[in-house]
Design an enzyme around this catalytic site. Structure first.
Site, short mmCIF file in Angstrom:
data_model
loop_
_atom_site.label_atom_id
_atom_site.label_comp_id
_atom_site.label_asym_id
_atom_site.label_seq_id
_atom_site.Cartn_x
_atom_site.Cartn_y
_atom_site.Cartn_z
N HIS A 117 -36.04 -33.47 67.02
CA HIS A 117 -37.36 -33.97 67.40
C HIS A 117 -38.40 -33.19 66.57
O HIS A 117 -38.17 -32.04 66.19
CB HIS A 117 -37.55 -33.68 68.90
CG HIS A 117 -38.77 -34.26 69.52
ND1 HIS A 117 -40.01 -33.69 69.36
CD2 HIS A 117 -38.95 -35.33 70.33
CE1 HIS A 117 -40.90 -34.41 70.04
NE2 HIS A 117 -40.29 -35.41 70.64
N ASP A 176 -32.53 -27.04 71.62
CA ASP A 176 -33.48 -27.95 72.24
C ASP A 176 -32.79 -28.65 73.41
O ASP A 176 -31.94 -29.52 73.20
CB ASP A 176 -33.98 -28.97 71.21
CG ASP A 176 -34.98 -29.95 71.80
OD1 ASP A 176 -35.22 -29.90 73.02
OD2 ASP A 176 -35.52 -30.76 71.04
N GLN A 181 -33.49 -33.02 76.17
CA GLN A 181 -32.72 -34.23 76.51
C GLN A 181 -31.37 -33.88 77.16
O GLN A 181 -30.56 -34.77 77.40
CB GLN A 181 -32.46 -35.07 75.25
CG GLN A 181 -33.70 -35.60 74.59
CD GLN A 181 -34.40 -36.69 75.39
OE1 GLN A 181 -33.81 -37.30 76.29
NE2 GLN A 181 -35.66 -36.93 75.09
N LYS A 217 -39.16 -34.51 82.10
CA LYS A 217 -38.00 -35.35 81.82
C LYS A 217 -36.92 -35.15 82.88
O LYS A 217 -35.88 -35.79 82.83
CB LYS A 217 -37.43 -35.04 80.44
CG LYS A 217 -38.35 -35.46 79.29
CD LYS A 217 -37.63 -35.34 77.96
CE LYS A 217 -38.56 -35.21 76.77
NZ LYS A 217 -39.33 -36.41 76.48
N CYS A 276 -40.67 -39.64 67.60
CA CYS A 276 -41.00 -38.28 67.14
C CYS A 276 -39.84 -37.68 66.37
O CYS A 276 -39.51 -36.50 66.52
CB CYS A 276 -41.40 -37.36 68.28
SG CYS A 276 -42.87 -37.92 69.14
#
Lengths: 155, 422
Positions: B136, B212, B215, B238, B380
């Site tokens: 991202h 990261d 997600q 999220k 993104c």
């Protein structure tokens, strides 16, 4: 899908599937400007040949959604062969149609009322107003054309 | 390369009643849209009553600034805020939850904090930062900004047609690397990366690893200690929590070494006309009044997720994902192209796709008319789009409240889209 039919008029789908004035022109003599819509990744290139302050030729290249592609195609038809001044008036009228210019009188120049007689086929894009997110798609080629006209006139 | 994060036979491990869960989320009753098929949780999830109520109660009953007042409700507010920190730390498997979680505005700010706090201190022009082409922008642009400031090489790992990182030449790629930044799960392809194995390799050349988890943590059980990574970013909105709060987890020793990032109140120990000294971790990185109500909401979101269990959530999403991929294949065949791993077990609950002859923006528009919310655009992740050679994709993503009916609504709406543009 009644709302959608305002957005996707038959003429828009036609210009999307069969875009007019598609391709590239040799630079120079043509000028080229590129525009991006960072929201959706659309990009458009406007190639322009201006001689004696007349838009002699215009070609559109790039990729995008049906609204930006058809808007570019309709735009190329609308300005090809016109004087630079008339092309600039068309740009202003188009932006007024998309409610981006509220004033009837901008920079001391009166903009024509919006109807089929004054804007011709471009009236098909009027339905985009109901879909605010898509206005950027429709205006991307026009903003790029503005830049290209400036580049051509600065030469 | 092996990937310990992929668990087989997960379907046997638990199921959940998505329809019952849907009833816990007021938006599915109160939204002014019918039908409402929400398939964009990878962009932002919805939130249950318990989260909204916790924030409402906090503002009605408790609010005061934290770490300042000596009166009772100020102390209560401080306790709620710090409890949320500990809860998130435990949720991520942090060894020292009370010290190692830094609250930020979102995962993006967490990456910026790490780049400017750790990267700026330890990188020199000869060093290399290695990231992947499926990151991202949040794990790309902060490094580019830092590169402009101090100069170093920013190197990329590529991925193959199945959306898997190409690791044949990983030893070569790791030469000179000081920091490896990698996503746990791609927000476009869904690929679950072998972060544990990559971390071991990065550590063998002395690099630190930041992952990261934006997600990943909403959908999978996370254990940063087991992963072995040095830093980890995530965000609340999220995973059923509010917007405006995310977090950087990093090992205690790393946080202690990092430069402060934002300056102001709370992050200092002392300020004179000559200079300042920094507060202890994690407060050293939390300048100004923090998102207190948001921390309370996050706390409630984590409680909700734990109540359902991440294992059951993953099992449910995998079942929806498999159903959706099969149904799309059956109805559209080669007219629909799904990006990323072909095996659902190798991916998280996102499906990015291209419908032949229809631009993703138009797909999303027609789907909206059918009440189906999907994301269209570059997500993104422009370097990733460039690698896929597409300007944009449409993306449907699933979460615990989605049902098989939602999948069927998506497929039916796609069929109407295809008809419309025929």
């Amino acid at each position: 899908m009644s709302g959608l039919e305002d957005l996707y008029r038959e003429i828009i789908l036609d210009h999307y599937k069969n875009p007019r004035n598609q391709g590239t022109l040799e630079t120079p003599p043509a000028v080229v400007e590129q525009g991006y819509n960072p929201l959706c990744g659309d990009e458009v290139k406007v190639f322009l040949v201006v001689e004696d302050e007349i838009v002699k030729d215009i070609k559109i290249d790039g990729q995008g959604c049906s609204i930006s592609r058809s808007s570019a195609s309709l735009m190329s038809n609308a300005v090809k062969g016109k004087s630079v001044k008339d092309a600039q008036t068309t740009i202003r009228t188009f932006k007024k149609m998309l409610a981006l210019k509220d004033e009837d009188d901008i920079d001391g120049e009166t903009i024509e009322p919006i109807n089929e007689h004054t804007v011709g086929e471009l009236i098909a894009l009027q339905g985009v107003v109901k879909f605010p997110v898509r206005i950027k798609c429709a205006t991307l080629p026009w903003n790029t054309l503005t830049q290209a006209l400036q580049s051509a006139m600065a030469k | 390369m092996a990937n310990e994060l992929m668990v087989d036979n997960i379907l046997d491990q638990g199921v959940l009643d998505a329809q019952a869960i849907k009833n816990d989320f007021p938006i599915f009753k109160e939204v002014k849209q019918d039908p409402f098929v929400y398939l964009d949780s990878a962009a932002s999830s919805q939130r249950p009553y318990s989260v909204i109520k916790s924030m409402d109660d906090y503002y009605r009953q408790t609010h005061a600034n934290v770490h300042r007042g000596v009166y009772r409700i100020a102390e209560q507010a401080t306790n709620l805020y710090e409890n949320a920190r500990c809860h998130l730390g435990k949720f991520l498997g942090a060894p020292h939850p009370e010290l190692e979680i830094v609250f930020t505005k979102n995962a993006t700010e967490a990456f910026n904090l790490f780049a400017q706090g750790y990267g700026r201190k330890f990188l020199s022009p000869r060093d290399v930062v290695l990231i992947t082409k499926m990151e991202h922008h949040a794990n790309i642009v902060p490094w580019m900004i830092l590169k402009e400031q101090i100069g170093f090489e920013l190197r990329f790992l590529d991925f193959d047609d199945d959306g898997q990182l190409i690791l044949d030449d990983i030893e070569e790629k790791l030469k000179g690397v000081k920091i490896l930044g990698v996503t746990m799960a791609s927000n476009v392809l869904g690929t679950i990366n072998p972060v544990k194995e990559l971390t071991q390799m990065a550590h063998s050349v002395g690099a630190v690893v930041i992952a990261d988890g934006a997600q990943y943590s909403p959908h999978f059980t996370t254990n940063v200690k087991d992963l072995g990574v040095d830093a980890y970013c995530t965000t609340a909105h999220k995973m059923l929590g509010p917007t405006g709060i995310g977090a950087l987890w990093a090992k205690r020793s790393i946080l202690q070494e990092m430069y402060p990032f934002l300056g102001g109140g709370e992050m200092i120990q002392n300020v004179t006309t000559e200079g300042f000294t920094t507060n202890d971790i994690p407060h050293k990185f939390e300048a100004g009044t923090p998102p207190i109500a948001e921390a309370v909401g996050l706390d409630a979101a984590l409680t909700y997720l734990e109540g359902v269990s991440l294992t059951a959530i993953r099992a449910h999403e995998l079942s929806l994902l498999t159903y959706a991929m099969d149904l799309m294949e059956e109805r559209f065949g080669s007219r629909i192209k799904v990006f990323g791993p072909r095996d659902p077990k190798k991916r998280s609950g996102v499906i990015s796709f291209e419908l032949e002859g229809v631009h993703p923006h138009d797909v999303s528009q027609i789907l909206d008319q059918e009440g189906v919310c999907v994301r269209a655009g570059h997500h993104c992740a422009k370097p990733l789009m460039t690698s896929l050679n597409v300007p944009a994709t449409a993306r449907a993503s699933f979460y615990l409240y989605n049902t098989e009916e939602d999948v069927e609504a998506l497929v039916a709406a796609l069929e109407r889209t295809e008809d419309f543009f025929k």
